[in-house]
Write an enzyme that holds these catalytic residues in place. Structure first.
Site, PDB file in Angstrom:
ATOM      1  N   CYS A 151       0.884  -1.071   0.015  1.00 48.60           N
ATOM      2  CA  CYS A 151      -0.055   0.026  -0.033  1.00 48.60           C
ATOM      3  C   CYS A 151       0.859   1.377  -0.344  1.00 48.60           C
ATOM      4  CB  CYS A 151      -0.844   0.082   1.258  1.00 48.60           C
ATOM      5  SG  CYS A 151      -2.148  -1.158   1.229  1.00 48.60           S
ATOM      6  N   LYS A 185       7.369   5.966   3.102  1.00 47.33           N
ATOM      7  CA  LYS A 185       7.874   4.797   3.410  1.00 47.33           C
ATOM      8  C   LYS A 185       8.714   3.797   2.572  1.00 47.33           C
ATOM      9  CE  LYS A 185       4.310   4.305   7.619  1.00 47.33           C
ATOM     10  NZ  LYS A 185       3.602   5.204   6.754  1.00 47.33           N
ATOM     11  N   ASP A 223       0.922  -1.102   4.959  1.00 45.50           N
ATOM     12  CA  ASP A 223       0.517   0.231   5.406  1.00 45.50           C
ATOM     13  C   ASP A 223      -1.021   0.668   5.092  1.00 45.50           C
ATOM     14  OD1 ASP A 223       0.568   2.716   7.316  1.00 45.50           O
ATOM     15  OD2 ASP A 223       2.006   3.540   5.606  1.00 45.50           O
ATOM     16  N   CYS A 241      -1.954   4.679  10.577  1.00 43.96           N
ATOM     17  CA  CYS A 241      -1.733   5.519  11.320  1.00 43.96           C
ATOM     18  C   CYS A 241      -2.930   6.182  12.104  1.00 43.96           C
ATOM     19  CB  CYS A 241      -1.064   6.670  10.539  1.00 43.96           C
ATOM     20  SG  CYS A 241      -2.555   7.388   9.221  1.00 43.96           S
TER      21      CYS A 241
HETATM   22  C1  LIG Z   1      -2.069   4.700   4.502  1.00 40.64           C
HETATM   23  S1  LIG Z   1      -1.539   4.633   2.882  1.00 40.64           S
HETATM   24  C2  LIG Z   1      -0.146   4.262   2.690  1.00 40.64           C
HETATM   25  C3  LIG Z   1       0.926   5.396   2.993  1.00 40.64           C
HETATM   26  C4  LIG Z   1       2.378   4.948   2.397  1.00 40.64           C
HETATM   27  N1  LIG Z   1       2.803   3.805   3.163  1.00 40.64           N
HETATM   28  C5  LIG Z   1       3.362   5.974   2.747  1.00 40.64           C
HETATM   29  O1  LIG Z   1       4.256   5.895   3.832  1.00 40.64           O
HETATM   30  O2  LIG Z   1       3.553   7.003   2.163  1.00 40.64           O
HETATM   31  C6  LIG Z   1      -2.498   3.583   2.088  1.00 40.64           C
HETATM   32  C7  LIG Z   1      -2.405   3.374   0.835  1.00 40.64           C
HETATM   33  O3  LIG Z   1      -3.176   2.384   0.342  1.00 40.64           O
HETATM   34  C8  LIG Z   1      -3.895   2.532  -0.987  1.00 40.64           C
HETATM   35  N2  LIG Z   1      -4.824   1.561  -1.136  1.00 40.64           N
HETATM   36  C9  LIG Z   1      -6.030   1.440  -0.625  1.00 40.64           C
HETATM   37  N3  LIG Z   1      -6.796   0.357  -1.141  1.00 40.64           N
HETATM   38  C10 LIG Z   1      -5.631  -0.494  -1.653  1.00 40.64           C
HETATM   39  C11 LIG Z   1      -5.477  -1.828  -2.334  1.00 40.64           C
HETATM   40  N4  LIG Z   1      -6.836  -2.592  -2.090  1.00 40.64           N
HETATM   41  N5  LIG Z   1      -4.486  -2.162  -2.639  1.00 40.64           N
HETATM   42  C12 LIG Z   1      -3.356  -1.229  -2.542  1.00 40.64           C
HETATM   43  N6  LIG Z   1      -3.450  -0.084  -2.168  1.00 40.64           N
HETATM   44  C13 LIG Z   1      -4.651   0.333  -1.568  1.00 40.64           C
HETATM   45  C14 LIG Z   1      -4.467   3.926  -0.684  1.00 40.64           C
HETATM   46  O4  LIG Z   1      -4.849   4.597  -1.866  1.00 40.64           O
HETATM   47  C15 LIG Z   1      -3.175   4.670  -0.128  1.00 40.64           C
HETATM   48  O5  LIG Z   1      -2.357   5.328  -1.049  1.00 40.64           O
END
Ligand SMILES: C[S@@+](CC[C@H](N)C(=O)[O-])C[C@H]1O[C@@H](n2cnc3c(N)ncnc32)[C@H](O)[C@@H]1O
Length: 477
Positions: free
Chosen positions: A289, A295, A357, A410
């Site tokens: 994610c 990250k 994440d 978070c």
């Molecule tokens: C909490 S953020 C991640 C932050 C990132 N790890 C960082 O440190 O910059 C969660 C991310 O997961 C993505 N997301 C949501 N559903 C998802 C899925 N089914 N598969 C992959 N990514 C997904 C969202 O678009 C978002 O960008």
């Protein structure tokens, strides 16, 4: 001689004066209210435009930012104070009028702006944006507000702690009641801890940089910032804190992607995942994610130093492009793909290390997004629940036996943290997975107050970080 009766001179009609700082802050508050905009996205372009027109210097920008962020953060308390000063229900006050009032209350009770200046600037703003009639109403209400300081008002309008502890804390520390309740459940303990946490949510966080290993160093960042504006990280070996704030994007290392703006909690999560013991092969890492890529950029740099490759996957194409940008120039192998982690394109057992994440309520980052606490609803958590479980379940399939998965949020809300991990491990709502907990606490060396483990919950009031959660699991079968 003129014997005409003398006419009384007209009272000169004074056009209301537009104060650019208050006007801009009001525009930002309206955008947040009307268009569901985010203050941290709406404000910078407004400030940039005002600066370009020559209307603003940096002190004006700082005041406008304080007025917007402070008014939004303290909205719960200020609403209760305004409600006590009017003789109709608060919901009957038009939102633009309430914005002017709350911004006035913030100037009176939350800043050092002198009383007369706070009232007259608010009334003048009301004349410009609301008209003469409503300006009189604003004047009358704010004059009543001047009767007490913040502590005096809180004593008057908040229910007593003994009567209803959560309602009391909700009004005093300006959080919706359901969030007070959820944070308290997650934090545990007595009154002092929850009060410290809620107050920490009302503070503006420091800007922290991460020197991506092998690409820049904390020394380089500290030198570029200058002695007065750089403090060492509290916990992360990659962190440098900007003591006086400023524009991190002006630094060469940040422009070149060798360093990034990143909360220390996020740095600790990425570093702990990278440090978790893995037996045997350790060359295939996944960030499942990844968007916007903070990250992933740190993991990719750490992977490069250890001869591993990172696959960064993100469901939203526009966020995957942000990950591309964050990883550009990484010295080791990496790939960014757009993929849904709940229907992954990779085969089971592919990876040695995985970070998930997951999307969450963001209740651990309330200090950064002043309006988010008023937008979130308890029901939102129900929408995240299946996605969080699905992503963790798939991650545990995608890792090889002996490999490690980090589940991060978070948010400290138990329904998004420990409960998700336990449900997945016990096979509730899906097939059971064979995995064991890894104690994450020793992987954050030197960080105090990490709880009883094996998972880790960071807290703004204890660690100065966002309230990041990390569970580390090893696949056993
Ligand atoms: C909490 S953020 C991640 C932050 C990132 N790890 C960082 O440190 O910059 C969660 C991310 O997961 C993505 N997301 C949501 N559903 C998802 C899925 N089914 N598969 C992959 N990514 C997904 C969202 O678009 C978002 O960008």
């Amino acid at each position: 001689m003129n014997d005409q009766p003398r006419r009384r001179p007209h009272k000169p009609h004074r056009r209301p004066q537009k104060d650019p700082v208050r006007f801009l802050a009001f525009e930002a508050l309206r955008a947040v209210d009307e268009r569901d905009a985010y203050a941290n996205l709406v404000l910078p372009p407004l400030l940039k435009k005002a600066r370009a027109k020559g209307d603003f210097d940096s002190r004006d920008a700082a005041l406008a930012t304080e007025l917007v962020y402070g008014t939004l953060r303290r909205q719960g308390t200020y609403d209760a104070i305004v409600a006590a000063c009017i003789d109709r229900p608060l919901r009957e006050v038009d939102p633009p009028v309430l914005d002017v009032l709350n911004m006035g209350v913030h100037q009176l009770l939350g800043t050092r702006i002198p009383t007369h200046a706070a009232v007259s600037a608010s009334v003048e703003l009301a004349r410009v944006v609301l008209g003469e009639g409503r300006a009189k109403f604003v004047n009358a209400v704010l004059r009543k507000v001047t009767a007490h300081d913040l502590d005096g008002w809180v004593e008057k309008v908040a229910p007593s702690y003994d009567e209803d502890a959560e309602d009391h804390l909700s009004v005093v520390h300006s959080h919706p009641r359901w969030i007070v309740s959820a944070l308290w459940d997650a934090l545990g303990g007595g009154r002092a801890g929850i009060e410290d946490l809620l107050e920490a949510d009302n503070e503006r966080p420091e800007v922290t940089l991460a020197a991506r290993p092998g690409r820049s160093t904390t020394d380089e960042l500290a030198k570029a910032l200058g002695e007065d504006n750089s403090l060492p990280g509290r916990w992360s070996p990659y962190a440098v804190r900007m003591a006086e704030g400023g524009e991190p994007g002006a630094l060469e290392a940040v422009q070149e992607g060798r360093a990034g703006v990143q909360d220390e909690g996020s740095q600790l999560v990425a570093a702990a995942l990278a440090a978790a013991p893995v037996e045997g092969r350790d060359t295939r890492w996944l960030d499942g994610c990844a968007g916007p890529g903070g990250k992933a950029a740190l993991l990719a740099a750490l992977a490069a130093g250890r001869g591993a490759a990172l696959l960064a996957a993100e469901k939203q194409p526009h966020r995957a492009r942000l990950v591309e940008r964050a990883l550009a120039g990484n010295p080791g192998p990496y790939q960014v793909i757009t993929a849904d982690g709940t229907r992954p394109p990779w085969l089971p057992g592919t990876f040695d290390r995985i970070l998930m994440d997951v999307p969450c309520s963001g209740l651990g980052a309330l200090r950064r997004r002043p309006e988010s606490r008023w937008r979130r609803r308890a029901e939102d958590l129900e929408a995240f629940a299946p996605l969080q479980r699905g992503l963790l379940r798939e991650a545990l399939k995608a890792v090889r036996v002996g490999g490690v998965v980090g589940y991060a949020t978070c948010s400290p809300h138990l329904a998004e943290t420990r409960v998700v991990v336990e449900d997945v491990l016990k096979g509730r709502g899906g097939e059971p997975v064979e995995a064991e907990w890894i104690d994450a606490r020793p992987l954050m060396p030197g960080v105090p107050a990490l709880g009883e483990g094996p998972d880790v919950q960071l807290w703004p009031h204890l660690h100065g970080t966002d309230a990041m959660y990390l569970a580390l699991l090893r696949r056993t079968g």
